[in-house]
Design a protein around this motif. Structure first.
Motif, PDB file in Angstrom:
ATOM      1  N   ALA A  34       7.170  -5.374  -0.437  1.00 38.52           N
ATOM      2  CA  ALA A  34       6.815  -3.796  -0.211  1.00 38.52           C
ATOM      3  C   ALA A  34       5.796  -3.683   0.506  1.00 38.52           C
ATOM      4  O   ALA A  34       4.714  -4.537   0.428  1.00 38.52           O
ATOM      5  N   TYR A  35       5.818  -2.596   1.472  1.00 34.85           N
ATOM      6  CA  TYR A  35       4.962  -2.612   2.650  1.00 34.85           C
ATOM      7  C   TYR A  35       4.259  -1.241   2.630  1.00 34.85           C
ATOM      8  O   TYR A  35       4.578  -0.254   2.210  1.00 34.85           O
ATOM      9  N   GLY A  36       3.310  -1.082   3.602  1.00 35.36           N
ATOM     10  CA  GLY A  36       2.602  -0.037   4.018  1.00 35.36           C
ATOM     11  C   GLY A  36       3.274   1.292   4.296  1.00 35.36           C
ATOM     12  O   GLY A  36       2.824   2.520   3.932  1.00 35.36           O
ATOM     13  N   GLU A  37       4.367   1.125   4.901  1.00 28.52           N
ATOM     14  CA  GLU A  37       5.246   2.235   5.059  1.00 28.52           C
ATOM     15  C   GLU A  37       6.263   2.670   4.019  1.00 28.52           C
ATOM     16  O   GLU A  37       6.956   3.946   4.113  1.00 28.52           O
ATOM     17  N   ASP A  38       6.335   2.017   2.793  1.00 29.45           N
ATOM     18  CA  ASP A  38       7.191   2.244   1.578  1.00 29.45           C
ATOM     19  C   ASP A  38       6.776   3.185   0.893  1.00 29.45           C
ATOM     20  O   ASP A  38       7.593   3.921   0.073  1.00 29.45           O
ATOM     21  N   ALA A  39       5.424   3.240   0.493  1.00 26.65           N
ATOM     22  CA  ALA A  39       4.878   4.148  -0.277  1.00 26.65           C
ATOM     23  C   ALA A  39       3.384   4.179  -0.173  1.00 26.65           C
ATOM     24  O   ALA A  39       2.642   3.428   0.454  1.00 26.65           O
TER      25      ALA A  39
END
Length: 224
Positions: free
Chosen positions: A139-144
């Protein structure tokens, strides 16, 4: 035993060496057309939040499309300055050995990080730390925006339950993200947070580093 490790990246697996702000500033100016005079607090925050708050400090109300252009520019800057990354950053002691030993023990490993996915991949690849990472489950910075949501997303992508996982990170935000999802968490005092603050934030165990490979593997296998 923990069958899935959710690693943080910055200050947990690698030392950033201060070059990150320079790369962010270059991408910021490229997208917004103004120099980045100051940057929002970065520890434990996602790239989307950092960009939004930094833009606000400059009187700009950003939107998702603007952030996506920034994320692409930031990845390009990391590629362009890969040699700087190698010279000014370094893998933290024991990081490569820990990743390899956990993989040999049959433990699946991914990342829960505030970095956007492209940048996360570049950061670890520069130091050869990417080979044992299951990128699709991360999970990455653009996901949430917040860590609890990122941990939840990673668990769903990995098809793992909280008791089968363990988070390893260096900030109170990492601890909070794990705790909000009922995931055991190991704090590593290799960043700006001291052991006491990590314990207060919910760490089950706090390590001073990743140097003790056997001890870390035993701790991970005994977690969950």
């Amino acid at each position: 035993m923990a069958r899935l490790v959710l690693w943080d990246i910055d200050h947990t697996l690698i030392a950033t060496g201060g070059v990150g702000r320079e790369l962010s500033a270059a991408a910021f100016e490229q997208v917004l057309g103004i120099p980045m005079r100051e940057q929002a607090t970065v520890d434990g925050l996602t790239e989307a939040v950092i960009f939004r708050e930094t833009a606000r400090l400059h009187g700009v109300d950003s939107d998702r499309a603007m952030f996506e252009r920034f994320a692409a520019a930031l990845a390009e800057e990391h590629v362009r300055r890969a040699s700087d990354l190698r010279e000014r950053r370094h893998a933290l002691p024991g990081a490569a050995e820990a990743l390899a030993a956990l993989a040999a023990a049959g433990v699946r490993q991914t990342v829960v990080t505030g970095n956007v996915r492209a940048v996360a991949g570049i950061k670890l690849a520069v130091f050869g730390l990417d080979r044992h990472i299951d990128w699709a489950s991360g999970a990455y910075g653009e996901d949430a925006d917040l860590r609890p949501a990122l941990v939840r997303i990673a668990l769903a992508r990995a098809g793992a339950s909280p008791v089968d996982a363990v988070v390893i990170g260096d900030t109170p935000a990492d601890m909070a993200g794990a705790r909000a999802n009922g995931v055991p968490v190991i704090g590593v005092a290799t960043g700006r947070s001291d052991p006491r603050s990590l314990q207060r934030s919910g760490a089950d165990t706090v390590l001073m580093g990743l140097d003790d490979t056997d001890g870390l593997v035993e701790l991970v296998l005994g977690t969950g």
